[in-house]
Scaffold this motif. Structure first.
Motif, short mmCIF file in Angstrom:
data_model
loop_
_atom_site.label_atom_id
_atom_site.label_comp_id
_atom_site.label_asym_id
_atom_site.label_seq_id
_atom_site.Cartn_x
_atom_site.Cartn_y
_atom_site.Cartn_z
N ILE A 72 0.82 -5.59 6.70
CA ILE A 72 1.99 -4.45 6.49
C ILE A 72 1.29 -3.36 5.49
O ILE A 72 1.23 -3.45 4.81
CB ILE A 72 3.08 -4.67 5.41
N VAL A 73 1.40 -2.10 6.39
CA VAL A 73 1.08 -0.83 5.87
C VAL A 73 2.34 -0.55 4.97
O VAL A 73 3.68 -0.20 5.13
CB VAL A 73 0.61 0.17 6.30
N GLY A 74 1.93 0.08 3.32
CA GLY A 74 3.03 0.84 2.89
C GLY A 74 3.90 1.74 3.28
O GLY A 74 2.75 2.71 4.02
N ASN A 77 2.08 5.13 2.58
CA ASN A 77 0.23 5.17 2.86
C ASN A 77 -0.48 4.91 1.93
O ASN A 77 -1.54 5.19 2.21
CB ASN A 77 0.21 6.53 4.24
N LYS A 78 -0.81 4.19 0.95
CA LYS A 78 -1.69 4.13 -0.49
C LYS A 78 -1.42 2.26 -0.21
O LYS A 78 -2.06 1.95 -1.53
CB LYS A 78 -0.73 4.18 -1.87
N ASN A 89 -6.59 -0.16 -2.34
CA ASN A 89 -8.04 0.64 -2.06
C ASN A 89 -7.99 0.88 -0.30
O ASN A 89 -8.76 -0.23 0.65
CB ASN A 89 -9.57 -0.11 -3.10
N VAL A 90 -7.40 1.99 -0.07
CA VAL A 90 -7.53 2.20 0.95
C VAL A 90 -7.58 3.45 1.80
O VAL A 90 -7.72 4.36 0.71
CB VAL A 90 -5.59 1.66 1.27
N MET A 97 -5.52 2.92 8.86
CA MET A 97 -5.22 2.29 8.51
C MET A 97 -6.06 1.28 8.16
O MET A 97 -6.81 0.65 8.89
CB MET A 97 -4.12 1.77 7.53
N THR A 98 -7.54 1.81 6.70
CA THR A 98 -8.86 0.45 6.61
C THR A 98 -8.59 1.34 5.15
O THR A 98 -8.21 1.56 4.39
CB THR A 98 -9.95 1.97 6.67
N ALA A 99 -9.73 -0.04 4.73
CA ALA A 99 -9.15 -0.61 3.35
C ALA A 99 -10.22 -1.17 2.59
O ALA A 99 -11.40 -1.54 3.96
CB ALA A 99 -8.55 -2.44 2.92
#
Length: 234
Positions: A72-74, A77-78, A89-90, A97-99
């Motif tokens: 689930i992406v915030g 987007n952070k 740390n994305v 979205m990458t991490a």
């Protein structure tokens, strides 16, 4: 054509061709290896995997997919929440979205993250939580890992690991179980975890047993590497 003109023409052509070849030889640099991200030998397939500031960032959605999970992406987007862990740390990479790979590995309780700079490869060893190393390296096999606390021994699963990479899955079955017709069902394995293809399979009878299982039994190994690769393990 006069001889002097012919010689001059040949000299000019030779110079141009030589110069062209020389310039080409100096301008072509070795192509860098494409970034490869593997979990237990299974690729995280995404063109959004990339390196930034010395860290490898991986598509969150594709990484989660290997574990049959979602992320689930915030709203800002952070951050992203994956497997109960919030990762900050994305990076958004072309809208995806990458991490950081080490944060994703921690979220699945991975045992190791190995980086091979020469191959531009990042390898995540992700076995069931609680799995630990139980033997040193065994030639032509690797280290043996298992979860004694979960009651995995002696039957298994036992995971073979070499240089941080998964090389086999092992089970041990007592000879008397075969004689008695005893069933072993729903024995845990790689369910819920990425698993590479089985390349070869060994079924070996241990007449006198061995350390860890001192009764006559069969060792069953499903190898994820070739026999040639296996024999190089020392």
């Amino acid at each position: 054509m006069k001889k002097s003109t012919l010689l001059l023409t040949m000299l000019v052509c030779s110079t141009l061709i030589g110069g062209s070849l020389s310039a080409s030889a100096h301008s072509v640099a070795p192509k860098a290896a494409e970034l490869s991200v593997l979990v237990n030998g299974v690729p995280v397939q995404s063109s959004d995997n990339h390196t930034w500031n010395g860290k490898t960032y991986v598509s969150v959605a594709q990484f989660a997919k290997l574990f049959n999970k979602t992320a689930i992406v915030g709203k800002d987007n952070k951050s992203v929440t994956f497997n109960g862990k919030t990762i900050s740390n994305v990076r958004l990479h072309e809208g995806t979205m990458t991490a950081w790979i080490r944060d994703l590995a921690d979220a699945v309780h991975a045992q190791a993250v190995t980086v091979d700079a020469t191959k531009n490869e990042v390898y995540v060893l992700a076995l069931p939580e609680g799995t630990v190393q139980i033997t040193p390296l065994v030639p032509a096999m690797g280290e043996h890992w298992s979860n004694p606390q979960a009651g995995d021994l002696p039957t298994g699963p036992i995971y073979g690991v070499y240089k941080g990479k998964l090389v086999f899955l092992e089970y041990m079955v007592a000879q008397e179980d075969f004689v008695a017709g005893k069933n072993h069902v729903n024995v845990p394995g790689m369910k819920g975890y990425p698993s590479p293809s089985v390349v070869q399979f060994d079924l070996e009878f241990q007449e006198h047993g061995h350390e860890g299982f001192e009764v006559p039994h069969y060792d069953i190994h499903a190898y994820f590497i070739s026999d040639e690769e296996q024999q190089k393990i020392k």
